[in-house]
Write an enzyme that holds these catalytic residues in place. Sequence first.
Site, short mmCIF file in Angstrom:
data_model
loop_
_atom_site.label_atom_id
_atom_site.label_comp_id
_atom_site.label_asym_id
_atom_site.label_seq_id
_atom_site.Cartn_x
_atom_site.Cartn_y
_atom_site.Cartn_z
CD GLU A 139 35.40 26.91 53.45
OE1 GLU A 139 35.37 27.52 52.96
OE2 GLU A 139 34.46 26.13 54.27
CD GLU B 27 31.29 24.44 48.56
OE1 GLU B 27 30.57 25.19 47.80
OE2 GLU B 27 31.94 25.30 49.62
#
Length: 421
Positions: free
Chosen positions: A172, A167
């Site tokens: 974010e 990932e």
Amino acid sequence: MRAHPFSRRLRTGLVLATTTAAAIGTATPHTPANATASDAQPAAVVFEDNFDGPAGSPVDGAKWQLETGDNVNNRERQYYTNSTRNAALDGQGNLVITARKENPGNFNCWYGRCEYTSARLNTAGRFSHTYGHYEARIKVSRGQGMWPAFWMLGNNFGDVGWPDSGEIDIMENVGFEPATIHGTLHGPGYSGGEGIGAGYTLPDGQHFADAFHTFAVDWSPNRITWSVDGTVYQTRTPADLDGDRWVFDHPFFLILNLAVGGQWPGDPDGSTVFPNQLVIDYVRVTTGDNGDQGPTGQITGLDGKCVDVAGADSANGTPVQLYGCNGTPAQQWTVSGDGTIRALGKCLDVTAAGTADGTPVQLYDCNGTGAQQWTVTAARDIVNLSSGKCLDASGHSSADGTRLQIWSCTGAANQKWTAPA
């Protein structure tokens, strides 16, 4: 820096296709009004969505799919829907993901009746790619409990699961840190709270929700670099993993989402305004601007013979062969930072993007496709990432003129190469 303690991994049951897709046809490159020199377009755009279309329109289904369901793994509060109330074009060249404090569909979440709806989109089965420059221009959401993200998962997720798929979190943000975004890697031995990453904080009290910013990663073999508005803030290599396995050597697909609540951001409170929006101007993937950079020299194989462009001919389709080393440019290969291997200004290419054993390799214009993506392993294999097969001297022969091809990796001597490093 060890980044946030929770994963953005998929909940079992969310709609997810894991088929590797060919690159989608591209439009004229979209240049934002505030573009700088660092935004100059590289040679090959392999995916682009500028979100042009009438207000209220859904996203392009040929590029994106909408997941549905909740996410118990992160204790998020929203239910992801496929409604244009939660993901739609705004008619001004943006995609707007809207989180709402409502539940008109009477959806059930892990905690009971869902309190919020939102949207999560991915390109699995539509587009995946290995290496290059990945960027999006985004205005993030605002407020306690909001959790927007632009990230990627390995397209082998359905086969090996998370975190073995890998990932890459490009961006974010959690609402209680309005001036900071995070970039993180997750893989086997470094997932969740052990993810490897760093944060980037805006200067002078600025907040990411106040304006659009460009979030990007440059991904090449054994190296990933994160930037905000062209400013690099971290680089990661296998040396950062303390001996754990680097799993960023295969195609990944893209994800955009706006979560509400969860173990990292916490729940919304009375200060959080709904509807709450994440606005995306564009998403673009290119092959990177470092195709002509990297170690250069001979690639040798059986009996010390060289990988050679037949007749030193740079025409598309020229065979690549084994030949006695002679120091000519036809035997000078650059193992490039964008995953290509180049000679005479062109790329080592699997003919017709074939994946069958025995498909010959050739020289061809660099075009960013999987047929031109290679990795040189520590075991001295040269692996085509699209097919998963090895560069191979046909017939186990070292005779001058032996055609090179791809073949299932066997560990045999005719698949062992010494490349510039």
